[in-house]
Design an enzyme around this catalytic site. Structure first.
Site, PDB file in Angstrom:
ATOM      1  N   GLU A  34       0.836  -1.205   0.000  1.00 49.84           N
ATOM      2  CA  GLU A  34       0.000   0.000   0.000  1.00 49.84           C
ATOM      3  C   GLU A  34       0.872   1.257   0.000  1.00 49.84           C
ATOM      4  OE1 GLU A  34      -4.367   1.187   1.827  1.00 49.84           O
ATOM      5  OE2 GLU A  34      -3.183  -0.312   2.880  1.00 49.84           O
ATOM      6  N   TYR A 119      -0.055  -7.714  -1.809  1.00 54.23           N
ATOM      7  CA  TYR A 119      -1.095  -6.926  -1.154  1.00 54.23           C
ATOM      8  C   TYR A 119      -2.420  -7.468  -1.677  1.00 54.23           C
ATOM      9  CZ  TYR A 119      -3.997  -2.961   0.264  1.00 54.23           C
ATOM     10  OH  TYR A 119      -4.987  -2.169   0.801  1.00 54.23           O
ATOM     11  N   ASP A 160       0.382  -8.256   3.220  1.00 51.85           N
ATOM     12  CA  ASP A 160      -0.948  -8.051   3.773  1.00 51.85           C
ATOM     13  C   ASP A 160      -1.894  -8.958   2.993  1.00 51.85           C
ATOM     14  OD1 ASP A 160      -3.432  -7.233   4.579  1.00 51.85           O
ATOM     15  OD2 ASP A 160      -3.123  -5.102   4.162  1.00 51.85           O
ATOM     16  N   ASN A 162      -4.954  -9.735   3.966  1.00 49.98           N
ATOM     17  CA  ASN A 162      -6.351  -9.360   4.195  1.00 49.98           C
ATOM     18  C   ASN A 162      -7.231 -10.570   4.481  1.00 49.98           C
ATOM     19  OD1 ASN A 162      -6.884  -6.512   4.250  1.00 49.98           O
ATOM     20  ND2 ASN A 162      -6.230  -6.403   2.110  1.00 49.98           N
ATOM     21  N   ASP A 260      -1.556   1.957  10.146  1.00 44.36           N
ATOM     22  CA  ASP A 260      -2.480   1.168  10.953  1.00 44.36           C
ATOM     23  C   ASP A 260      -2.044  -0.297  11.055  1.00 44.36           C
ATOM     24  OD1 ASP A 260      -3.013   0.896   8.249  1.00 44.36           O
ATOM     25  OD2 ASP A 260      -5.135   1.406   8.384  1.00 44.36           O
TER      26      ASP A 260
END
Length: 270
Positions: A34, A119, A160, A162, A260
């Site tokens: 990101e 990602y 990541d 997700n 985050d």
């Protein structure tokens, strides 16, 4: 050899935090997600000043991945193997999103390690085309990981994902039950990667769960420790046998203007 993954949530906004983390922890290989930057706008020169080689697969305003290797520790620039998985985004005519970068990493006098930075699509709202895209992307990822497996090279897939793999990977099953990150289809797709023989490094050394890598900016999630685990390090058997330690640089999530996500790392025997 220390490898790490860090969703920085925007290179422009987080560059000071990224440079702090690199200087303080000094991973040999750092996979970033990101970055939200096209290749030519990525601040490669500032990271090169820290001694890192940089390879970027960027996209304007959204997504984007990058891989850094520590030149001061003797690592060569990452040698690109593949960028992208050849799958278009969920919107007609959108083209492929910048979510996948695969390289070989080595010292001048050593054998190469295959590093894959991903990602994975978020998939929300669920159900809908974005969730369908997430599952299709995971199918394509599995196929590529199968090809890497067949090549019998030491390999790590970091990033990541997700996906919240298990109930004990979130502060609250109830709070996340309708989210795309925790749907049965998402979990099943992730479980198939492990069933293919890849090792989830963080889970392996923390079998009881309860380790978070992400805390939302909303509702005081960081202050209340309302987090979950979606950043993973998957290792081929050749690297799983060399796993010494794994952890989360949780403290970096609490700094001013932090991402985050917190960085996740694994140390491998040379």
């Amino acid at each position: 050899m220390k490898i790490a993954t860090f969703n920085i949530n925007g290179i422009k906004a987080r560059l000071p935090r990224l440079k702090e983390w690199l200087a303080e922890t000094r991973p040999a290989v750092a996979c970033l997600q990101e970055i939200k930057s096209v290749d030519e706008n990525f601040p490669a020169s500032e990271l090169e000043e820290l001694g890192y080689h940089v390879l970027v697969h960027g996209q304007k305003a959204f997504n984007g991945v990058a891989i850094l290797t520590d030149g001061e520790a003797g690592y060569e620039p990452p040698k690109e193997v593949q960028r992208g998985l050849g799958i278009d985004g969920p919107k007609d005519g959108e083209g492929e999103q910048a979510r996948y970068l695969e390289v070989d990493v080595a010292k001048s006098d050593g054998a190469a390690t295959r590093i894959v930075c991903i990602y994975l699509p978020n998939g929300n709202p669920h159900p809908g085309p974005k969730f369908d895209y997430k599952l299709a992307w995971m199918d394509r990822l599995r196929a590529r990981m199968g090809a890497i497996w067949a090549a019998e090279v030491p390999a790590a897939v970091l990033g990541d994902f997700n996906v919240i793999p298990e109930d004990d990977d979130t502060f609250s099953v109830k709070a996340m039950v309708s989210d795309a990150l925790m749907q049965p289809e998402s979990r099943a797709a992730y479980a198939r990667l492990l069933a293919d023989g890849w090792t989830d490094a963080l889970r392996t050394l923390n079998p009881r769960g309860g380790v978070w890598t992400y805390w939302d900016y909303q509702a005081g999630a960081w202050q209340r420790d309302h987090g979950f685990r979606i950043d993973h390090v998957l290792l081929s058997p050749e690297l799983a046998d060399r796993l010494l330690a794994v952890g989360v640089d949780r403290e970096h999530r609490g700094r001013e203007k932090a991402s985050d996500h917190a960085p996740v790392w694994a140390t491998l025997k040379d």
